[in-house]
Enzyme design. Structure first.
Site, PDB file in Angstrom:
ATOM      1  N   ASP A  63       0.880  -1.157   0.000  1.00  0.00           N
ATOM      2  CA  ASP A  63       0.000   0.000   0.000  1.00  0.00           C
ATOM      3  C   ASP A  63       0.930   1.224   0.000  1.00  0.00           C
ATOM      4  OD1 ASP A  63      -2.356   1.674   0.536  1.00  0.00           O
ATOM      5  OD2 ASP A  63      -1.438   1.918   2.507  1.00  0.00           O
ATOM      6  N   ASP A  89      -1.174  -0.482   6.258  1.00  0.00           N
ATOM      7  CA  ASP A  89      -1.320   0.060   7.603  1.00  0.00           C
ATOM      8  C   ASP A  89      -2.731   0.542   7.920  1.00  0.00           C
ATOM      9  OD1 ASP A  89      -1.243   2.376   5.939  1.00  0.00           O
ATOM     10  OD2 ASP A  89      -0.783   3.575   7.712  1.00  0.00           O
TER      11      ASP A  89
END
Length: 639
Positions: free
Chosen positions: A335, A533
């Site tokens: 990501d 995250d």
């Protein structure tokens, strides 16, 4: 060394001294002169029984307890039967006595047990150090007096005080005070961090130099330290396929070799006229060699050591199965925001119009954004870096989806996007820049532009290079950000493949596609790791072969869904985790090949009567000790 280990060591030393004295008396003929023939043999029997029982009474007790509970075929049972048999050969007058070998087998078996216990304790120590991060109390002010309360009693928004030298009990934000905070127990980072008012601090860290007043952001059960302890406690329950294979192998292998040893001792003398003493000795030797302790001890210990070593680097692996999968990682998918970038906006470019300075442009924008709560406004004020004189601001209006209109020093100021400028007929220049562009206009005249972007983590480039050096074949970035921004970040980092403007469900679809591609390219052997995250990363973390979450600033959902948690939020730790995993798996297979190779070789020699009891002792205890020492290397890591 624990008290239990010290007691075992004392017993071993006493037994070893007695054994050496009795063996010396036997070899010098002292026993023969004192007791004659065959009295010397029976004297040896009684004398060698003393160090045997001193060293191994607990092993014999364990074997009897196992027999009573229907779990006979374990190491204690095998050692007890083999050593009893060695002593029982005294009742066969036509064979040499083997009491010395029987006592030696028990003695050296206990030496192996001591090594095992020490190795396990040493491996546990790095994890135990992490378990010590649990705070025992929190300081709160009650009627003007400082009192210690259980951290469980505090709720979000409660204020507590952390004195120098104390652990921070709950996650929170500093209200008053400045100090250095030691985060080594959680992140593996040896250099303390400076913490000031407004900074977030996480539970389990040590306040080093100054008094801090902190406002709790979470209850204790939801805090970082609580989550870490839960992860560590559950890590041992998730076993790797190799570890499960060894457990299943031992269950089949042990009864099989006991049966072969029994047949070896009984069938030849019963049906083919062999010497009972000779074939019983072969069966006993076979039994000693067959004990699978080298495997059943060293393989789990290797994984345990690997998990412990990783924890010293601030990497929490939730089970040995994930460590095993991590060693086979071929593709790493990232990501972007919060993983490769800081997840915080910052001013990256200031382009004032002719006749204006950068300072003037930033000051004007900061005054206009003085009352906005938007992250972009906060980044502009941070770039200004001075106190805002609110007396200069007469009127402020937020224009939804466009920006801000304000009256500053009697002048009309607009700060916003292209649409805001177009709405007021202000000609502007669109800079060729990656990020969010804020245009500034004063009294209808274009004053310049400010570019704001999510900054790349300083270690991100090094992290991608380290993964490539570690043999990871493909790196991919998935993000919901704009395509031009994503490509610019990927180009700077050296990431080979980019997918932008993705919704959470699109990320799962992309990971599905990449999983299929990785399986085809590696014939099912390679694994895919996803690193994220945010809350929106939780579904992808679950779907990937290995989900890796940023632990310090990551969301609870991401940490819960992940298999590996990086407590320092440093992307370089991904390559470190893979290195620890590969080293651990190499040690596991070294021990398996070494232990089985030596055992099978000596088992064959024992069946043909070539291997004696001393060779059997080496094939069992010697191999176990070497395998344990090798397994201990898994916990040694470079910070």
């Amino acid at each position: 060394m624990s008290p239990k280990q010290k007691r075992l060591l004392t017993r071993i030393i006493v037994a070893l001294v007695l054994f050496a004295a009795i063996e010396a008396a036997s070899l010098t003929g002292a026993l023969h002169r004192l007791f004659g023939d065959p009295g010397a043999v029976y004297a040896e029997f009684v004398l060698f029984l003393i160090p045997y029982l001193i060293a191994g009474y607990d092993v014999i007790g364990g074997a009897l307890r196992g027999l009573a509970h229907g779990h006979a075929l374990d190491e204690d049972f095998l050692m007890t039967i083999a050593t009893f048999g060695a002593f029982a050969l005294v009742f066969f007058p036509d064979t040499d006595p083997h009491m010395a070998e029987g006592a030696a087998v028990m003695l050296f078996f206990q030496v192996g047990e001591l090594f095992q216990s020490y190795a396990v304790d040493k491996s546990r120590k790095s994890i135990a150090d992490m378990m010590d991060i649990a705070p025992e109390f929190a300081n709160v002010m009650v009627e003007g007096k400082l009192q210690q309360v259980d951290p469980f009693e505090l709720a979000p928004d409660d204020e507590f005080i952390v004195m120098p030298g104390e652990r921070i009990p709950l996650d929170g934000t500093i209200i008053v005070g400045e100090s250095q905070v030691d985060t080594a127990a959680l992140t593996g980072e040896s250099v303390p961090r400076i913490a000031r008012p407004g900074d977030e601090v996480i539970s389990g860290c040590v306040n080093m130099t100054g008094k801090l007043v902190v406002r709790a952001s979470k209850a204790y059960e939801d805090s970082t330290v609580s989550r870490i302890l839960e992860l560590v406690e559950n890590a041992a329950e998730k076993k790797a396929r190799t570890e499960n294979f060894i457990t299943r192998f031992a269950r089949v292998y042990t009864p099989a070799v006991v049966g072969v040893a029994a047949l070896l001792a009984i069938v030849p003398p019963l049906f083919f006229g062999g010497e009972w003493a000779d074939w019983i000795l072969r069966g006993l030797t076979f039994l000693v060699v067959s004990c699978p302790c080298a495997l059943v001890i060293s393989v789990p210990l290797s994984f345990f050591g690997g998990i412990g070593g990783a924890s010293r680097l601030g990497i929490l692996v939730k089970g040995s199965n994930y460590l095993e999968a991590l060693a086979s990682t071929e593709t790493v998918v990232f990501d972007k925001t919060g993983t490769l970038t800081d997840g915080t906006f910052a001013v990256t470019e200031v382009r004032p119009a002719a006749g204006l300075s950068e300072c003037d442009l930033i000051a004007t924008a900061a005054l206009a954004e003085a009352y906005s709560t938007h992250p972009i406004a906060a980044s502009v004020r941070a770039a200004f870096g001075a106190d805002i004189d609110h007396a200069r601001i007469a009127k402020v209006e937020e224009v939804s989806g466009r920006g801000v209109a304000a009256e500053i020093d009697g002048k009309q100021v607009y700060v916003g996007n292209d649409k805001l400028m177009a709405d007021h007929g202000i000609a502007f220049e669109a800079p060729n820049a990656v990020g969010t562009v804020l245009h500034v206009a004063v009294d209808g005249t274009y004053a310049g532009s400010i570019v704001i972007a999510d900054t790349i983590k300083p270690t991100a480039v090094e992290a991608i290079t380290a993964l490539r050096d570690a043999g990871v074949r493909k790196t991919v970035m998935l993000t919901g950000d704009r395509t031009d921004v994503a490509r610019a970040v990927a180009e700077r980092l050296g990431i080979g493949e980019v997918r932008a403007e993705l919704l959470p469900q699109n990320k799962v679809e992309e990971v599905e596609r990449l999983l299929h591609a990785t399986a085809e390219q590696t014939r099912g052997k390679g694994k895919l790791a996803f690193v994220g995250d945010g809350i929106n990363d939780a579904p992808v973390l679950t779907r990937a072969d290995i989900g890796i979450a940023m632990g310090a600033m990551g969301s609870d959902a991401a940490i819960e869904a992940a298999d590996v948690v990086l407590m320092d939020d440093d992307p370089r730790s991904i390559a470190r985790a893979i290195a620890v995993a590969r080293k651990t798996m190499a040690i596991v297979w070294q021990n398996i090949v070494f232990a089985l190779g030596i055992k099978f070789a000596v088992l064959i020699l024992a069946a043909f009567g070539i291997a004696n009891m001393w060779m059997a002792v080496f094939a069992d205890v010697g191999v176990a000790v070497i395998a344990i020492l090798n397994a201990m290397r898994a916990m040694k890591v470079r910070k």
